[in-house]
Design an enzyme around this catalytic site. Structure first.
Site, PDB file in Angstrom:
ATOM      1  N   HIS A  54       0.837  -1.208   0.000  1.00 47.93           N
ATOM      2  CA  HIS A  54       0.000   0.000   0.000  1.00 47.93           C
ATOM      3  C   HIS A  54       0.862   1.244   0.000  1.00 47.93           C
ATOM      4  O   HIS A  54       1.549   1.546   0.981  1.00 47.93           O
ATOM      5  CB  HIS A  54      -0.905   0.011   1.234  1.00 47.93           C
ATOM      6  CG  HIS A  54      -1.930   1.110   1.213  1.00 47.93           C
ATOM      7  ND1 HIS A  54      -2.960   1.155   0.304  1.00 47.93           N
ATOM      8  CD2 HIS A  54      -2.088   2.215   1.996  1.00 47.93           C
ATOM      9  CE1 HIS A  54      -3.723   2.219   0.531  1.00 47.93           C
ATOM     10  NE2 HIS A  54      -3.205   2.885   1.545  1.00 47.93           N
ATOM     11  N   ARG A 207     -16.502   5.638   2.581  1.00 44.64           N
ATOM     12  CA  ARG A 207     -16.817   7.064   2.560  1.00 44.64           C
ATOM     13  C   ARG A 207     -16.932   7.585   1.134  1.00 44.64           C
ATOM     14  O   ARG A 207     -17.697   8.504   0.870  1.00 44.64           O
ATOM     15  CB  ARG A 207     -15.722   7.887   3.264  1.00 44.64           C
ATOM     16  CG  ARG A 207     -15.425   7.532   4.697  1.00 44.64           C
ATOM     17  CD  ARG A 207     -14.519   8.586   5.345  1.00 44.64           C
ATOM     18  NE  ARG A 207     -13.372   8.962   4.541  1.00 44.64           N
ATOM     19  CZ  ARG A 207     -12.189   8.351   4.565  1.00 44.64           C
ATOM     20  NH1 ARG A 207     -12.023   7.307   5.359  1.00 44.64           N
ATOM     21  NH2 ARG A 207     -11.187   8.770   3.820  1.00 44.64           N
ATOM     22  N   HIS A 266      -5.557  -1.043   6.608  1.00 46.15           N
ATOM     23  CA  HIS A 266      -5.635  -0.556   7.988  1.00 46.15           C
ATOM     24  C   HIS A 266      -6.501  -1.483   8.853  1.00 46.15           C
ATOM     25  O   HIS A 266      -5.979  -2.133   9.743  1.00 46.15           O
ATOM     26  CB  HIS A 266      -6.128   0.897   8.085  1.00 46.15           C
ATOM     27  CG  HIS A 266      -5.342   1.857   7.269  1.00 46.15           C
ATOM     28  ND1 HIS A 266      -3.974   2.011   7.409  1.00 46.15           N
ATOM     29  CD2 HIS A 266      -5.710   2.724   6.285  1.00 46.15           C
ATOM     30  CE1 HIS A 266      -3.545   2.912   6.559  1.00 46.15           C
ATOM     31  NE2 HIS A 266      -4.570   3.359   5.857  1.00 46.15           N
ATOM     32  N   ASP A 317       2.278   3.323   2.765  1.00 46.58           N
ATOM     33  CA  ASP A 317       1.188   4.285   2.776  1.00 46.58           C
ATOM     34  C   ASP A 317       1.656   5.702   2.430  1.00 46.58           C
ATOM     35  O   ASP A 317       1.924   6.008   1.281  1.00 46.58           O
ATOM     36  CB  ASP A 317       0.482   4.227   4.128  1.00 46.58           C
ATOM     37  CG  ASP A 317      -0.888   4.902   4.112  1.00 46.58           C
ATOM     38  OD1 ASP A 317      -1.205   5.584   3.119  1.00 46.58           O
ATOM     39  OD2 ASP A 317      -1.642   4.766   5.082  1.00 46.58           O
TER      40      ASP A 317
END
Length: 451
Positions: A54, A207, A266, A317
């Protein structure tokens, strides 16, 4: 090409005097108890290299810029506001130069491949480029220059919140309708940069997409990896529960066919029941411990997940700090601090470093749909050599080397790294470092000129 290693990790066992024969980017043969031959590349310790599952490569340029407290408020959400303002200045050339540096640093740090969770698709304000895949092509150019193994993960980002608010500000560079997104996927699929490159899908989060859009994209992409941000922040969990009637991971378990294609990035805030169900699903937990610590996200429920045979890998990330061993170190240390215990992530008995390293090698490869993660015939030659003569490691036995690497070693122990047989790091330096660093510095001077 043949690599001779004094010691090598084969599966879960250590072996001495190993010759690894590589053909067309894959391991063709592994000889044990061998002697080095002329023209063999000789190393001290050979390991399967980790996959970085990621990454948001462009955020590498922000490292160190967001560590000032805003009086009265500081959280993930204020960091995100700064990131959006930074986005307004990024050009395609900037993105390519930044990605090239990030990929170089990943390889020098022990990652042979990367899952690029790519969500910057358009110009500032949302205007389209002439080519819908312009910015993906810049990622491809960086991957080709550095030779890193790439699983490209174009992001579906349609809404500004779980209530399907319209996009605004920096988010306008991310937005696509489902039909536009599917066209982008095909354009990317046709232009992948290297023979071992792959493509997957990345609905950004619950979201930023909807149940309907998620189902439609899944219906059109029946193979390849599926990555999604999930349950990173407490506010996110609360917002999703209010809007969808379930916690994020709970909602996915009930509404999506979670299986070994999926990587849940996550998954920080889960109940024990969610944790166990996720482990049993076969999905990969995509953990980014350095970034999660930097953003104050919270601590993954590893003490429940690993005993339930959960699969995991690690990613960098935000790329504030790029180090394969440090991601594993932070993962275990966060568990120790929470539980006030040691050796938390070994379910029964054994080396913590080896448990973490081997788990991340296999889980990361699964998340990137990459046949890698171990030194065995037929697997991609994603390999890393480390310096056994370093003072941190020279006194350790083979079965202690990964403990030393994960918990005691500084950066800089990688001597060589191969991405699908491409020998990109030699003597500790990436072979195109001298071309990439000046381009990055030029991009940064231009990017920050008006700041």
């Amino acid at each position: 090409m043949t690599i001779f290693a004094e010691s090598a990790l084969l599966g879960s066992e250590w072996a001495r005097n190993i010759r690894v024969i590589v053909e067309d980017g894959r391991i063709a043969q592994v000889e044990q108890g061998a002697q080095p031959k002329d023209h063999d590349i000789q190393v001290s310790v050979l390991l399967p290299a980790l996959a970085n599952l990621h990454s948001h490569a462009f955020q590498r340029a922000m490292a160190g810029m967001t560590e000032t407290r805003v009086e009265g408020r500081e959280s993930f959400w204020t960091w995100r506001d700064l990131m959006y303002r930074f986005l307004d200045r990024l050009t395609p050339d900037h993105i390519q130069s930044i990605a090239a540096l990030a990929f170089l640093e990943m390889q020098e740090a022990g990652f042979a491949s990367v899952g690029e969770f790519h969500y910057v698709h358009h110009q500032p304000g949302g205007q389209r480029y002439d080519s819908e895949s312009e910015l993906s092509q810049r990622i491809f150019a960086a991957a080709e220059q550095t030779g890193i193994g790439l699983t490209h993960l174009p992001v579906l980002y349609t809404y500004g919140g779980v209530e399907q608010q319209p996009l605004e500000g920096g988010q306008l560079r991310f937005g696509n309708r489902v039909d536009e997104y599917l066209n982008l996927l095909e354009a990317c699929r046709d232009r992948l940069p290297l023979p071992d490159s792959a493509i997957g899908i990345a609905p950004h989060s619950l979201r930023a997409t909807s149940a309907h859009d998620l189902r439609e994209v899944l219906d059109h992409t029946t193979d390849g990896p599926v990555h999604i941000h999930i349950a990173e922040q407490v506010k996110e969990v609360q917002d999703v529960q209010n809007a969808l009637g379930a916690r994020p991971v709970e909602w996915l378990l009930n509404n999506a066919d979670l299986n070994d294609r999926w990587c849940l990035i996550h998954a920080t805030h889960m109940t024990d029941a969610e944790t166990i169900a996720m482990a049993r699903s076969g999905a990969v937990a995509g953990l980014c411990p350095i970034t999660e610590a930097n953003l104050g996200d919270g601590i993954f429920n590893g003490a429940t997940y690993l005993p339930a045979q959960g699969t995991f890998g690690v990613g960098t990330d935000s790329n504030i700090r790029i180090s394969a061993p440090e991601e594993l170190r932070m993962l275990e240390y966060s568990q120790r601090l929470r539980d006030k215990a040691r050796a938390v992530l070994v379910p029964e008995a054994g080396s913590v470093g080896q448990t973490l390293y081997c788990g991340a090698a296999l889980g990361g490869a699964q998340a990137l749909a990459r046949k890698a993660g171990q030194i065995a015939p037929g697997y991609l030659a994603d390999l890393v050599a480390i310096d056994r003569t370093h003072p941190t490691l020279c006194a350790l036995k083979d079965d202690q080397v990964l403990d030393g690497l994960c918990f005691a070693a500084p950066n800089g122990l990688v001597t060589d790294l191969w991405s699908a047989g491409r020998h990109m790091v030699r003597g500790g330096r990436h072979i195109v470092r001298d071309a990439i660093l000046p381009a990055y510095r030029t991009a940064m001077r231009d990017l920050l000129q008006n700041v």
